[in-house]
Scaffold this active site. Structure first.
Site, PDB file in Angstrom:
ATOM      1  N   TYR A   1      54.080   0.003  45.195  1.00 36.02           N
ATOM      2  CA  TYR A   1      54.449  -1.190  45.953  1.00 36.02           C
ATOM      3  C   TYR A   1      54.471  -0.847  47.442  1.00 36.02           C
ATOM      4  CZ  TYR A   1      57.147  -5.287  47.444  1.00 36.02           C
ATOM      5  OH  TYR A   1      57.571  -6.441  48.061  1.00 36.02           O
TER       6      TYR A   1
ATOM      7  N   ASP B   1      53.064   6.174  52.221  1.00 35.96           N
ATOM      8  CA  ASP B   1      54.090   5.141  52.317  1.00 35.96           C
ATOM      9  C   ASP B   1      55.432   5.805  52.019  1.00 35.96           C
ATOM     10  OD1 ASP B   1      55.907   3.122  52.042  1.00 35.96           O
ATOM     11  OD2 ASP B   1      54.646   1.856  50.766  1.00 35.96           O
TER      12      ASP B   1
ATOM     13  N   LYS C   1      63.669   1.007  54.923  1.00 41.33           N
ATOM     14  CA  LYS C   1      64.900   1.392  54.196  1.00 41.33           C
ATOM     15  C   LYS C   1      65.823   2.312  55.009  1.00 41.33           C
ATOM     16  CE  LYS C   1      63.064  -0.250  49.921  1.00 41.33           C
ATOM     17  NZ  LYS C   1      61.701  -0.253  49.436  1.00 41.33           N
TER      18      LYS C   1
HETATM   19  C1  LIG Z   1      60.591  -1.339  49.687  1.00 42.98           C
HETATM   20  C2  LIG Z   1      59.233  -0.813  49.867  1.00 42.98           C
HETATM   21  C3  LIG Z   1      58.306  -1.441  50.718  1.00 42.98           C
HETATM   22  C4  LIG Z   1      58.579  -2.771  51.363  1.00 42.98           C
HETATM   23  O1  LIG Z   1      59.622  -2.724  52.274  1.00 42.98           O
HETATM   24  P1  LIG Z   1      60.376  -4.108  52.667  1.00 42.98           P
HETATM   25  O2  LIG Z   1      61.335  -3.673  53.731  1.00 42.98           O
HETATM   26  O3  LIG Z   1      61.024  -4.584  51.415  1.00 42.98           O
HETATM   27  O4  LIG Z   1      59.351  -5.032  53.171  1.00 42.98           O
HETATM   28  C5  LIG Z   1      57.114  -0.810  50.945  1.00 42.98           C
HETATM   29  N1  LIG Z   1      56.823   0.372  50.366  1.00 42.98           N
HETATM   30  C6  LIG Z   1      57.670   0.993  49.529  1.00 42.98           C
HETATM   31  C7  LIG Z   1      57.308   2.309  48.953  1.00 42.98           C
HETATM   32  C8  LIG Z   1      58.897   0.416  49.250  1.00 42.98           C
HETATM   33  O5  LIG Z   1      59.716   1.017  48.376  1.00 42.98           O
END
Ligand SMILES: *Cc1c(COP(=O)(O)O)cnc(C)c1O
Length: 430
Positions: free
Chosen positions: A144, A239, A267
């Site tokens: 994701y 990511d 985060k």
């Molecule tokens: C949570 C998450 C996102 C998206 O971040 P948001 O602040 O919710 O837009 C992207 N990549 C990873 C790996 C994530 O866990």
């Protein structure tokens, strides 16, 4: 446990908020039942509107690594808020934040702040495309990268939780530029490179997958991707929205010894405020506007309240790297305890963990990619989740999410969690 006020609020929320929530997984759809409405939190505990206390294993999906309402962040926000909450003009705080990120993370020469992980990943992809002049990207099944159009192909997190195959509203034109491979399958990636020579702008990967439960990279996988990117002139994007500042001060790059061309953060980087960032090699980053023509902007980017919350958190982590050892010891303690009670239960299970990320799959085979994660029993997870919740343990309401430990957790909290797991498993048997 009385949750009548949560039930009332959930009912009320349905008429003015789609599904009653502002982010889908919160609705508890895959585990059933009513979401708990939170009133406040302190340290490792969430308190709901009915006055129940829960030991928190979501940590706001990662950010609250030092626990909720951590005093230095609360104080810093109070101190800065009186000077105005946004200027739309540069501040020294933004330079300090950028310098701190550079100092903490390997290979980040320049960094641009945004307001979410989605924005960070979306912008990194645009930059990689603008830099290489190529259109296609490779992502991994069950990973994701936020909810921007190019990432909603075989995505993890809520998309996997709700088993959404294709997302209406994402055009075929966009989707055809997103190629997918299985996580930990290097030959699969090689096949895509052979099939689309010179067309791939970027490979984006969660170094440690956390949006299909916690799944570790197998030895050589990330290194193999790095080598393929070098060979083909592809931008390698890690990511680190989940792993950044969580697995080590320098995130997965430091923890696993891999180097990306671009990295995305979210985060933890915001200390609980809406923050994201993308950064990396200067040769690539200098193509971003106003230095270059790859346009990217944000009215609230680098927001002072968000910056001071993030800066205070990151600075503490930089100055106190022992936090990572403490978190890891707590996670091992939890893992050993869960292992003991699951073994005694006698049914198949898999526990994956690294650093302060951990998850349990009700699976009789190793969980190493999306198809093996999907093969686990969601029915058992659902029952386990609710048994734990009734005992005051708040796990992510989906088998496709990692649990996150925060450093306010005590050994007594972990013991209570292990005991609750033991009782919950007994309940499953009955
Ligand atoms: C949570 C998450 C996102 C998206 O971040 P948001 O602040 O919710 O837009 C992207 N990549 C990873 C790996 C994530 O866990």
């Amino acid at each position: 446990m009385n949750t009548s006020k949560s039930q009332e609020l959930f009912e009320r929320a349905q008429s003015s908020i789609p599904g009653g929530v502002n982010s889908p997984v919160r609705a508890f759809r895959s585990v059933g039942g009513t979401p708990i409405f939170i009133k406040k939190a302190k340290g490792a505990y969430l308190y709901d509107v009915d006055g129940n206390r829960y030991i928190d294993y979501i940590a706001s999906w990662g950010p609250m690594i030092l626990g909720h309402a951590w005093e230095p962040v609360v104080k810093a926000i109070q101190e800065y808020a009186v000077w105005s909450t946004s200027y739309g003009a540069p501040t020294e705080l933004e330079i300090e934040m950028a310098e701190l990120i550079r100092a903490m993370t390997p290979g980040v020469d320049m960094v641009r702040m945004v307001s979410s992980g989605t924005e960070a990943c979306m912008s990194a992809i645009r930059l990689a495309r603008g830099f290489t002049g190529r259109n296609k990207i490779i992502k991994f099944e069950g990973h994701y990268h936020g909810h921007a159009d190019p990432f909603l192909v075989k995505a993890g997190s809520g998309v996997a939780t709700f088993n959404i195959q294709t997302v209406p509203g994402v055009t075929p034109g966009v989707s055809q530029d997103t190629l997918t491979a299985a996580y930990n399958d290097l030959p699969g990636v090689q096949q895509l490179l052979t099939a689309y020579p010179g067309a791939i702008a970027a490979i984006i990967v969660e170094p440690v997958a956390g949006n299909m439960g916690c799944i570790l990279p197998e030895p050589g996988f990330l290194e193999g991707l790095r080598a393929l990117c070098d060979r083909e002139g592809i931008v390698f994007i890690l990511d680190e929205v989940m792993t950044g500042f969580r697995l080590a001060p320098g995130g997965a790059q430091q923890r696993l010894g891999v180097n990306a061309d671009l990295v995305t953060y979210g985060k933890v980087i915001g200390g609980g405020m809406p923050v994201g960032a993308f950064g990396g090699k200067k040769a690539i980053m200098q193509h971003i506007a106003p230095l270059g023509n790859v346009y990217q902007a944000g009215t609230l980017s680098g927001n002072p309240i968000a910056m001071i919350a993030g800066y205070t958190t990151l600075k503490f982590l930089q100055d106190n790297p022992s936090v990572y050892k403490e978190l890891e010891d707590k996670t091992s303690y939890l893992r050993d305890g869960l292992d003991r009670v699951f073994k005694a239960w006698g049914q198949p299970y898999v526990i994956n963990s690294l650093g302060s990320m951990i998850s349990v799959h009700f699976s009789d085979h190793p969980v190493r990619d999306f198809s093996s994660a999907s093969g686990a029993s969601n029915g058992l997870f659902k029952l386990f989740f609710h048994s734990m919740l009734r005992r005051g343990i708040y796990l992510p309401p989906s088998a496709f999410e990692s649990w996150f430990l925060n450093n306010a957790l005590t050994i007594a909290d972990l013991d209570a969690t292990i005991k609750a797991a033991e009782e919950s498993l007994e309940e499953l048997e009955a």
